[in-house]
Design a protein around this motif. Structure first.
Motif, PDB file in Angstrom:
ATOM      1  N   GLY A 175     -18.628   3.995  57.506  1.00 22.88           N
ATOM      2  CA  GLY A 175     -19.763   3.088  57.565  1.00 22.88           C
ATOM      3  C   GLY A 175     -19.528   1.911  58.497  1.00 22.88           C
ATOM      4  O   GLY A 175     -18.399   1.427  58.617  1.00 22.88           O
ATOM      5  N   ARG A 176     -20.587   1.487  59.168  1.00 21.46           N
ATOM      6  CA  ARG A 176     -20.587   0.188  59.841  1.00 21.46           C
ATOM      7  C   ARG A 176     -20.947  -0.822  58.749  1.00 21.46           C
ATOM      8  O   ARG A 176     -22.096  -1.225  58.619  1.00 21.46           O
ATOM      9  CB  ARG A 176     -21.636   0.152  60.953  1.00 21.46           C
ATOM     10  N   ILE A 177     -19.966  -1.206  57.957  1.00 29.59           N
ATOM     11  CA  ILE A 177     -20.250  -1.946  56.735  1.00 29.59           C
ATOM     12  C   ILE A 177     -19.015  -2.735  56.301  1.00 29.59           C
ATOM     13  O   ILE A 177     -17.896  -2.394  56.690  1.00 29.59           O
ATOM     14  CB  ILE A 177     -20.702  -0.971  55.606  1.00 29.59           C
ATOM     15  N   ALA A 178     -19.247  -3.800  55.540  1.00 25.70           N
ATOM     16  CA  ALA A 178     -18.177  -4.639  54.978  1.00 25.70           C
ATOM     17  C   ALA A 178     -17.361  -5.320  56.068  1.00 25.70           C
ATOM     18  O   ALA A 178     -16.143  -5.394  55.991  1.00 25.70           O
ATOM     19  CB  ALA A 178     -17.269  -3.822  54.055  1.00 25.70           C
ATOM     20  N   GLY A 179     -18.056  -5.836  57.081  1.00 21.10           N
ATOM     21  CA  GLY A 179     -17.356  -6.560  58.138  1.00 21.10           C
ATOM     22  C   GLY A 179     -18.078  -6.603  59.462  1.00 21.10           C
ATOM     23  O   GLY A 179     -17.622  -7.262  60.399  1.00 21.10           O
ATOM     24  N   GLN A 180     -19.225  -5.913  59.571  1.00 26.53           N
ATOM     25  CA  GLN A 180     -19.969  -5.881  60.834  1.00 26.53           C
ATOM     26  C   GLN A 180     -20.846  -7.142  60.927  1.00 26.53           C
ATOM     27  O   GLN A 180     -22.059  -7.091  60.890  1.00 26.53           O
ATOM     28  CB  GLN A 180     -20.805  -4.593  60.917  1.00 26.53           C
ATOM     29  N   ILE A 184     -13.387  -1.391  69.833  1.00 28.90           N
ATOM     30  CA  ILE A 184     -13.480  -2.342  70.937  1.00 28.90           C
ATOM     31  C   ILE A 184     -14.781  -2.046  71.671  1.00 28.90           C
ATOM     32  O   ILE A 184     -15.072  -0.895  71.987  1.00 28.90           O
ATOM     33  CB  ILE A 184     -12.278  -2.187  71.890  1.00 28.90           C
ATOM     34  N   GLY A 185     -15.554  -3.083  71.969  1.00 26.19           N
ATOM     35  CA  GLY A 185     -16.863  -2.885  72.567  1.00 26.19           C
ATOM     36  C   GLY A 185     -16.820  -2.663  74.069  1.00 26.19           C
ATOM     37  O   GLY A 185     -15.798  -2.883  74.735  1.00 26.19           O
ATOM     38  N   VAL A 206     -15.656   7.080  51.670  1.00 27.30           N
ATOM     39  CA  VAL A 206     -16.446   6.423  52.710  1.00 27.30           C
ATOM     40  C   VAL A 206     -15.614   5.274  53.235  1.00 27.30           C
ATOM     41  O   VAL A 206     -15.301   4.327  52.516  1.00 27.30           O
ATOM     42  CB  VAL A 206     -17.805   5.923  52.174  1.00 27.30           C
ATOM     43  N   TRP A 207     -15.225   5.386  54.484  1.00 30.36           N
ATOM     44  CA  TRP A 207     -14.351   4.388  55.093  1.00 30.36           C
ATOM     45  C   TRP A 207     -15.190   3.274  55.714  1.00 30.36           C
ATOM     46  O   TRP A 207     -16.362   3.475  56.036  1.00 30.36           O
ATOM     47  CB  TRP A 207     -13.481   5.047  56.162  1.00 30.36           C
ATOM     48  N   THR A 208     -14.567   2.118  55.915  1.00 28.90           N
ATOM     49  CA  THR A 208     -15.279   0.990  56.516  1.00 28.90           C
ATOM     50  C   THR A 208     -14.841   0.784  57.960  1.00 28.90           C
ATOM     51  O   THR A 208     -13.713   1.102  58.338  1.00 28.90           O
ATOM     52  CB  THR A 208     -15.043  -0.304  55.737  1.00 28.90           C
ATOM     53  N   SER A 209     -15.763   0.238  58.753  1.00 34.98           N
ATOM     54  CA  SER A 209     -15.451  -0.052  60.153  1.00 34.98           C
ATOM     55  C   SER A 209     -16.344  -1.171  60.644  1.00 34.98           C
ATOM     56  O   SER A 209     -17.404  -1.427  60.082  1.00 34.98           O
ATOM     57  CB  SER A 209     -15.645   1.197  61.028  1.00 34.98           C
ATOM     58  N   HIS A 210     -15.904  -1.846  61.679  1.00 30.89           N
ATOM     59  CA  HIS A 210     -16.742  -2.798  62.395  1.00 30.89           C
ATOM     60  C   HIS A 210     -16.157  -3.035  63.778  1.00 30.89           C
ATOM     61  O   HIS A 210     -15.016  -2.661  64.052  1.00 30.89           O
ATOM     62  CB  HIS A 210     -16.900  -4.124  61.643  1.00 30.89           C
ATOM     63  N   GLU A 211     -16.966  -3.630  64.645  1.00 34.17           N
ATOM     64  CA  GLU A 211     -16.440  -3.995  65.955  1.00 34.17           C
ATOM     65  C   GLU A 211     -15.445  -5.139  65.782  1.00 34.17           C
ATOM     66  O   GLU A 211     -15.769  -6.178  65.209  1.00 34.17           O
ATOM     67  CB  GLU A 211     -17.563  -4.409  66.903  1.00 34.17           C
ATOM     68  N   GLY A 212     -14.234  -4.931  66.270  1.00 35.03           N
ATOM     69  CA  GLY A 212     -13.198  -5.962  66.161  1.00 35.03           C
ATOM     70  C   GLY A 212     -13.395  -7.019  67.232  1.00 35.03           C
ATOM     71  O   GLY A 212     -12.578  -7.163  68.132  1.00 35.03           O
ATOM     72  N   LEU A 213     -14.467  -7.765  67.105  1.00 36.41           N
ATOM     73  CA  LEU A 213     -14.880  -8.705  68.150  1.00 36.41           C
ATOM     74  C   LEU A 213     -14.282 -10.079  67.968  1.00 36.41           C
ATOM     75  O   LEU A 213     -13.721 -10.667  68.907  1.00 36.41           O
ATOM     76  CB  LEU A 213     -16.408  -8.797  68.163  1.00 36.41           C
ATOM     77  N   LEU A 214     -14.385 -10.621  66.763  1.00 38.94           N
ATOM     78  CA  LEU A 214     -13.974 -11.997  66.494  1.00 38.94           C
ATOM     79  C   LEU A 214     -12.480 -12.018  66.152  1.00 38.94           C
ATOM     80  O   LEU A 214     -12.076 -11.816  65.012  1.00 38.94           O
ATOM     81  CB  LEU A 214     -14.813 -12.560  65.341  1.00 38.94           C
ATOM     82  N   LEU A 215     -11.661 -12.285  67.142  1.00 36.25           N
ATOM     83  CA  LEU A 215     -10.220 -12.156  66.969  1.00 36.25           C
ATOM     84  C   LEU A 215      -9.641 -13.211  66.031  1.00 36.25           C
ATOM     85  O   LEU A 215      -8.578 -13.002  65.437  1.00 36.25           O
ATOM     86  CB  LEU A 215      -9.531 -12.200  68.334  1.00 36.25           C
TER      87      LEU A 215
END
Length: 451
Positions: free
Chosen positions: A110-115, A269-270, A234-243
């Motif tokens: 999922g794009r969830i819990a951190g996007q 990584i975007g 169901v795994w979580t994911s988001h763009e690791g943008l804000l370092l």
């Protein structure tokens, strides 16, 4: 297996240019927030990330398919159990369609819990003649369109952590506590989907799954002891943008001595931050999570191979997912050279298609939207390119919502431009609604069977 260079550290990215970072007005306050975040528990665990790595290795080998989907950007105002459940419903429905239609396991991410953070093509936007900073996500500032509301506030990073923790808690309860039980497949059909053509097609698949389960039970298979029927991962994911969020949540695993970014199971990584000499590639080269990279139509084969070598030098299957966002008009020509180059470099990757971002345009009313037909055309072009080269089209990366929104044009319900004003609710980019997401799943299942 280690991927970390001996000189790598969670803060080594600070020596390099970091694109798309907010201009924090109070760096001392930001430092205090980072220190508080370091003291908080990890959101996910290294062992979970390793399990996802193994599942993605199956995708890389052509024995499974990756479904990565969820919100464009999560809102601090939408963290209720109902909203999280509805997003999960759509993900489970799509997974059921893909698994049944193509008879392959589906890895659900999922794009969830951190996007919470979004890159922007312009630093500012004009509102009623006044220039204000572009909205970069609730983890940075408010979406209210005033200069004061758009001042970055580091305290929001802590708020993002706690919202991610709440979301993860609910997600784990739903996926392990009976809601995702395959015997309940009929209950995932939302009311507004159940009355649609896609809903009726889905109901047919649900009936077939129910019949298969009853057959298994009839011949003596103990379904009660089969975890895979009653629980899902169901795994979580988001763009690791804000370092400044990712670094403090990066922890050294006590079992292996390896570094993991414990903000999510998978990070990507975007397109705007994938520079080889940039901070994001440096940071994610050192953590052992599965990593994704977005690739736009201008990327060259040499650049892609160089990214593969940097992010997966040991050629670990499942470590690297390449997410292409080429656009419907360009994917068939732009993608094959990349597939050939990576295959020639012998780096195992998961190839996934993001058919959303390169098909965005703005209407005369100022609404960003996407044509459902363009989304479908890019997916078809993605599969066609892989068929041409002889590689495995391993996944799909979508932005959708469980709400009955009107943000993307077209689909079987024929959302028209004049309908956009009815329920245009996104904080940033337009999302597929549940009907459109299911329609997409049926098409992908057909393409998977052909592949």
């Amino acid at each position: 297996m280690a991927v970390t260079e001996p000189t790598w550290a969670p803060d080594s990215w600070r020596a390099l240019p970091a694109a798309q970072q907010p201009t924090w007005p109070d760096t001392e306050a930001l430092g205090g927030v980072r220190e508080r975040l370091r003291q908080l528990p990890p959101l996910v665990f290294a062992g979970e990330a390793r399990n996802l790595l193994q599942a993605l290795a199956e995708v890389a080998e052509g024995r499974a398919f990756l479904l990565q989907a969820g919100d464009c950007v999560e809102s601090f105002r939408e963290v209720s159990a109902i909203q999280i459940r509805e997003k999960l419903k759509v993900l489970l429905q799509m997974s059921a369609v893909l698994t049944y239609g193509a008879t392959l396991p589906v890895v659900k991410v999922g794009r969830i819990a951190g996007q919470f953070a979004k890159p922007r093509s312009a630093a500012t936007e004009t509102v009623d003649g006044v220039e204000v900073p572009s909205f970069r996500g609730h983890v940075v500032h408010s979406d209210e369109r005033t200069p004061e509301a758009r001042v970055p506030d580091p305290e929001r990073i802590i708020q993002g952590y706690y919202q991610a923790a709440s979301t993860l808690n609910l997600l784990r309860a739903f996926t392990k506590g009976g809601f995702a039980d395959l015997t309940q497949v009929h209950t995932w059909n939302q009311e507004f989907v159940a009355t649609s053509r896609e809903g009726r097609r889905y109901e047919g698949i649900a009936n077939e799954i129910g019949r298969a389960l009853r057959f298994m039970q009839a011949i003596g298979i103990d379904l009660g002891s089969e975890r895979s029927i009653h629980e899902v991962d169901v795994w979580t994911s988001h763009e690791g943008l804000l370092l400044d969020y990712e670094e403090p949540l990066t922890r050294c695993d006590s079992l292996t001595g390896q570094w993991y970014d414990c903000s999510a199971h998978m990070l990507w990584i975007g397109e705007r931050t994938r520079a080889l000499g940039g901070a994001h590639v440096e940071f994610f080269s050192g953590v052992h999570n599965p990593i994704g990279v977005k690739l736009g139509p201008e990327v060259t084969p040499d650049e892609v191979v160089a990214l593969c070598e940097r992010l997966n030098p040991l050629r670990v299957p499942g470590r690297l997912t390449l997410i292409t966002r080429m656009g419907a008009a360009r994917v068939r020509d732009a993608l094959p050279p990349l597939l050939q180059a990576v295959r020639g470099a012998e780096v195992p990757v998961v190839w996934s298609c993001d058919p959303m971002h390169a098909n965005t345009f703005q209407t005369p009313t100022g609404h960003k939207t996407r044509r459902f037909e363009d989304v479908m055309a890019e997916i078809e072009g993605f599969f066609a390119a892989h068929r041409e080269v002889g590689t495995w089209p391993g996944g799909i990366h979508l932005e959708f919502t469980g709400d009955d929104v009107t943000e993307c044009l077209g689909g079987s319900e024929r959302v028209l431009e004049e309908h956009l004003l009815d329920r245009y609710e996104t904080l940033c980019d337009p999302r597929l609604n549940a009907r459109q997401a299911l329609d997409c799943a049926f098409l992908i299942a057909e393409l998977m069977r052909a592949a």
